[in-house]
Scaffold this motif. Structure first.
Motif, PDB file in Angstrom:
ATOM      1  N   MET A 230      -4.135  -6.451  -5.876  1.00 15.77           N
ATOM      2  CA  MET A 230      -3.841  -7.545  -6.804  1.00 15.77           C
ATOM      3  C   MET A 230      -5.003  -8.515  -6.823  1.00 15.77           C
ATOM      4  N   SER A 231      -5.187  -9.142  -7.972  1.00 14.37           N
ATOM      5  CA  SER A 231      -6.300 -10.079  -8.094  1.00 14.37           C
ATOM      6  C   SER A 231      -5.939 -11.403  -7.441  1.00 14.37           C
ATOM      7  N   SER A 232      -6.967 -12.094  -6.963  1.00 11.69           N
ATOM      8  CA  SER A 232      -6.740 -13.261  -6.109  1.00 11.69           C
ATOM      9  C   SER A 232      -6.283 -14.505  -6.855  1.00 11.69           C
ATOM     10  N   ASP A 233      -6.908 -14.776  -7.987  1.00  7.85           N
ATOM     11  CA  ASP A 233      -6.706 -16.090  -8.594  1.00  7.85           C
ATOM     12  C   ASP A 233      -5.734 -16.078  -9.764  1.00  7.85           C
ATOM     13  N   ASN A 234      -5.111 -14.912 -10.016  1.00  8.36           N
ATOM     14  CA  ASN A 234      -4.128 -14.888 -11.090  1.00  8.36           C
ATOM     15  C   ASN A 234      -2.756 -15.138 -10.499  1.00  8.36           C
ATOM     16  N   GLU A 235      -2.070 -16.156 -11.005  1.00  4.53           N
ATOM     17  CA  GLU A 235      -0.854 -16.617 -10.336  1.00  4.53           C
ATOM     18  C   GLU A 235       0.333 -15.667 -10.502  1.00  4.53           C
ATOM     19  N   ARG A 236       0.226 -14.681 -11.381  1.00 10.71           N
ATOM     20  CA  ARG A 236       1.332 -13.732 -11.542  1.00 10.71           C
ATOM     21  C   ARG A 236       1.080 -12.403 -10.841  1.00 10.71           C
ATOM     22  N   SER A 237      -0.099 -12.210 -10.300  1.00 17.17           N
ATOM     23  CA  SER A 237      -0.417 -10.895  -9.739  1.00 17.17           C
ATOM     24  C   SER A 237       0.355 -10.599  -8.448  1.00 17.17           C
ATOM     25  N   TYR A 238       0.923 -11.642  -7.819  1.00 20.27           N
ATOM     26  CA  TYR A 238       1.678 -11.396  -6.584  1.00 20.27           C
ATOM     27  C   TYR A 238       2.891 -10.502  -6.838  1.00 20.27           C
ATOM     28  N   LEU A 239       3.404 -10.538  -8.082  1.00 17.59           N
ATOM     29  CA  LEU A 239       4.584  -9.729  -8.397  1.00 17.59           C
ATOM     30  C   LEU A 239       4.285  -8.235  -8.302  1.00 17.59           C
ATOM     31  N   ILE A 240       3.015  -7.880  -8.461  1.00 18.74           N
ATOM     32  CA  ILE A 240       2.619  -6.484  -8.274  1.00 18.74           C
ATOM     33  C   ILE A 240       2.894  -6.070  -6.824  1.00 18.74           C
ATOM     34  N   GLY A 241       2.513  -6.925  -5.901  1.00 23.14           N
ATOM     35  CA  GLY A 241       2.778  -6.646  -4.492  1.00 23.14           C
ATOM     36  C   GLY A 241       4.272  -6.620  -4.192  1.00 23.14           C
ATOM     37  N   ALA A 242       5.003  -7.567  -4.783  1.00 24.57           N
ATOM     38  CA  ALA A 242       6.453  -7.630  -4.549  1.00 24.57           C
ATOM     39  C   ALA A 242       7.141  -6.372  -5.081  1.00 24.57           C
ATOM     40  N   HIS A 243       6.689  -5.880  -6.222  1.00 29.66           N
ATOM     41  CA  HIS A 243       7.251  -4.654  -6.816  1.00 29.66           C
ATOM     42  C   HIS A 243       6.882  -3.430  -5.972  1.00 29.66           C
ATOM     43  N   GLU A 244       5.645  -3.334  -5.572  1.00 33.17           N
ATOM     44  CA  GLU A 244       5.203  -2.147  -4.833  1.00 33.17           C
ATOM     45  C   GLU A 244       5.897  -2.016  -3.483  1.00 33.17           C
ATOM     46  N   LEU A 245       6.154  -3.143  -2.842  1.00 31.62           N
ATOM     47  CA  LEU A 245       6.905  -3.071  -1.588  1.00 31.62           C
ATOM     48  C   LEU A 245       8.314  -2.545  -1.847  1.00 31.62           C
ATOM     49  N   GLY A 246       8.814  -2.761  -3.071  1.00 34.41           N
ATOM     50  CA  GLY A 246      10.112  -2.196  -3.450  1.00 34.41           C
ATOM     51  C   GLY A 246      10.116  -0.682  -3.315  1.00 34.41           C
ATOM     52  N   HIS A 247       9.002  -0.059  -3.693  1.00 34.37           N
ATOM     53  CA  HIS A 247       8.891   1.395  -3.529  1.00 34.37           C
ATOM     54  C   HIS A 247       8.684   1.771  -2.061  1.00 34.37           C
ATOM     55  N   SER A 248       7.723   1.126  -1.424  1.00 33.93           N
ATOM     56  CA  SER A 248       7.306   1.603  -0.107  1.00 33.93           C
ATOM     57  C   SER A 248       8.297   1.231   0.989  1.00 33.93           C
ATOM     58  N   ILE A 249       8.943   0.082   0.865  1.00 33.71           N
ATOM     59  CA  ILE A 249       9.909  -0.311   1.899  1.00 33.71           C
ATOM     60  C   ILE A 249      11.336   0.065   1.495  1.00 33.71           C
ATOM     61  N   GLY A 250      11.709  -0.267   0.256  1.00 32.46           N
ATOM     62  CA  GLY A 250      13.093  -0.039  -0.172  1.00 32.46           C
ATOM     63  C   GLY A 250      13.345   1.345  -0.722  1.00 32.46           C
ATOM     64  N   LYS A 251      12.284   2.142  -0.870  1.00 35.25           N
ATOM     65  CA  LYS A 251      12.394   3.476  -1.479  1.00 35.25           C
ATOM     66  C   LYS A 251      13.084   3.385  -2.841  1.00 35.25           C
ATOM     67  N   LEU A 252      12.844   2.287  -3.533  1.00 33.43           N
ATOM     68  CA  LEU A 252      13.482   2.073  -4.826  1.00 33.43           C
ATOM     69  C   LEU A 252      12.733   2.818  -5.928  1.00 33.43           C
ATOM     70  N   ALA A 253      13.472   3.256  -6.914  1.00 30.49           N
ATOM     71  CA  ALA A 253      12.879   3.900  -8.084  1.00 30.49           C
ATOM     72  C   ALA A 253      12.459   2.826  -9.080  1.00 30.49           C
ATOM     73  N   ASP A 254      11.566   3.192  -9.966  1.00 29.76           N
ATOM     74  CA  ASP A 254      11.288   2.328 -11.103  1.00 29.76           C
ATOM     75  C   ASP A 254      12.498   2.334 -12.027  1.00 29.76           C
ATOM     76  N   GLU A 255      12.839   1.154 -12.519  1.00 32.16           N
ATOM     77  CA  GLU A 255      13.994   1.060 -13.420  1.00 32.16           C
ATOM     78  C   GLU A 255      13.556   1.023 -14.880  1.00 32.16           C
ATOM     79  N   TYR A 256      12.268   1.227 -15.122  1.00 32.86           N
ATOM     80  CA  TYR A 256      11.833   1.195 -16.517  1.00 32.86           C
ATOM     81  C   TYR A 256      11.863   2.578 -17.139  1.00 32.86           C
ATOM     82  N   GLN A 257      11.693   2.596 -18.443  1.00 30.34           N
ATOM     83  CA  GLN A 257      11.764   3.835 -19.210  1.00 30.34           C
ATOM     84  C   GLN A 257      10.682   3.792 -20.279  1.00 30.34           C
ATOM     85  N   TYR A 258      10.393   4.951 -20.831  1.00 33.56           N
ATOM     86  CA  TYR A 258       9.387   5.022 -21.884  1.00 33.56           C
ATOM     87  C   TYR A 258      10.024   5.396 -23.205  1.00 33.56           C
TER      88      TYR A 258
END
Ligand SMILES: [Zn+2]
Length: 441
Positions: A230-258
């Motif tokens: 994630m980029s350092s100075d963008n105030e919304r980029s932390y959500l990337i880390g919060a989402h990714e931990l959802g996969h790696s820690i919670g073993k959660l699936a993506d809830e989005y669709q195409y």
């Protein structure tokens, strides 16, 4: 130098990448990548975030080219041994989730900036539940990677190349916001920390971007379960880390669709906690939460679409952090899976007295409870030979004698149970119980 203005292989269609990602999710080997990549070229599936409000998507890109790897081994860079320091230490490495944060594009003079940026990201992530309540299950280590140049490749434009310790680059495979990193270099640096369950790379940049690498696509010897950039100075980029931990820690699936991706093609119920084939909320795997008003703003039910497919598959809420970064909250099903995941790696109960050797009857046995808050609700109980000693409940130190134990071979057990209201699933509740047992001599 890592000038890399042009992708090294042809652009891989989103559909091919998705098939591979889904195959990987379904337990396959992601064979779709083999035909998409040039012969012998390793590819990585990465989650891509086009913008703070855009839904993420999966892409497949070539693994970092060899020239960066060679650059990273040059003597000039090896001269400086990066320092590792604890930013937050709540307990022993064996009883904690160890999160390692490393910077990229920070010169020797900018290490103070890195520490400040890392703390800012972590504070933002740990403001999101259930990270907030369970911060006390994490140790955080900072690795001071020193880069020859300040900033990262692809910032502000694709033609900008920077010589950095981890080879971070925007415009990865031509996608402006996709911030790739040399995961082999990340693995080398991560080994400097006492332990590394999860790694964050903070790139010195004000440009929005990041990426998520899951276990299957990391170097085989990686000790950790996920990497988020994630980029350092963008105030919304932390959500990337919060989402990714959802996969790696919670073993959660993506809830989005195409759009246009159609019906879920598998007959088997997904193993992940937050997707189900079941249409009826009363019989869905998260039925214990059905009808609950959720932190994401909707009522828990079965909402069609998720796991990249449009129909035949359901998610618990209309939106959530696992569906779009525009929603900064996990739903209650995601929270529960995250807490269960925390306990899979970490223990709320630790003791300086080892359980591997018998202890004397007059020896004080102190125990420590992780400093959890908010959603967590820890209860400590003591047992002798499996029978509870009610008066000792909550005692942080006991002696076997005080518990009435005299003579060889008896067992003293301390058990901490998290009776959090955020846990309803029996499997999650079982994970939230930690015990230590000593044999008395
Ligand atoms: Zn994701």
């Amino acid at each position: 130098m890592t000038h890399r203005a042009r992708p090294r292989t042809r652009w891989i269609t989103a559909a091919t990448a998705l098939l591979a990602a889904v195959a990987a999710l379904a337990g396959g080997t992601g064979s779709g990548t083999a035909e998409a990549a040039a012969p012998g070229q390793r590819t990585q599936h990465i989650e891509y975030f086009a913008g703070p409000a855009a839904e993420p998507r999966q892409v497949s890109v070539p693994a970092r080219p060899a020239e960066h790897d060679q650059a990273a081994r040059r003597p000039a860079r090896q001269a400086a041994v990066p320092a590792v320091r604890p930013l937050e230490r709540t307990g022993p490495v064996s009883g904690r989730l160890d999160l390692v944060v490393m910077g990229d594009g920070y010169t020797a003079d900018e290490q103070g900036d890195f520490a400040a940026d890392a703390e800012e990201k972590l504070d933002a992530i740990f403001a999101v539940e259930p990270y907030r309540s369970y911060r006390g299950l994490f140790n955080v280590w900072l690795v001071d990677t020193v880069s020859a140049e300040s900033g990262v490749s692809g910032d502000p434009t694709a033609d900008v190349g920077k010589d950095t310790a981890l080879g971070s680059a925007f415009f990865c495979d031509g996608l402006e916001r996709l911030l790739c990193v040399d995961t082999d270099a990340v693995a080398r640096y991560a080994r400097l920390a006492p332990d590394a369950d999860i790694v964050f790379v903070v790139a010195n940049s004000a440009k929005y971007g990041g990426a998520g690498y899951s276990t299957a696509d990391l170097p085989p010897t990686s000790p950790f379960h996920g990497v988020a950039t994630m980029s350092s100075d963008n105030e919304r980029s932390y959500l990337i880390g919060a989402h990714e931990l959802g996969h790696s820690i919670g073993k959660l699936a993506d809830e989005y669709q195409y759009p246009g991706y159609g019906a879920y093609p598998y007959a088997e119920e997904p193993a992940t906690a937050n997707l189900t084939l079941t249409r009826d909320p009363a019989t869905a795997k998260w039925s214990r939460w059905a009808g609950v008003q959720d932190p994401t703003g909707s009522i828990v039910g079965t909402y069609e679409g998720g796991g990249y497919y449009e129909t035949g598959i359901h998610r618990p809420t209309d939106t959530s952090l696992m569906r779009s970064l525009a929603s900064p909250e996990f739903n209650v099903v995601g929270r529960e899976a995250m807490i269960a995941g925390f306990y899979a790696y970490a223990d709320a109960l630790t003791s300086p007295v080892p359980t591997t050797e018998p202890v004397r009857g007059n020896r004080p046995i102190p125990v420590r409870l992780a400093p959890l808050t908010g959603l967590a609700d820890l209860h400590l109980t003591w047992y002798v030979d499996g029978r509870e000693v009610p008066w000792a409940a909550g005692a942080r130190v006991v002696t076997p004698h005080a518990l009435g134990v005299h003579g060889h071979g008896h067992r003293v057990t301390a058990t901490v149970t998290d009776r959090s209201a955020a846990l309803r699933n029996p499997v999650a509740l079982a994970r939230a119980t930690n015990s230590l047992t000593w044999t008395i001599r």
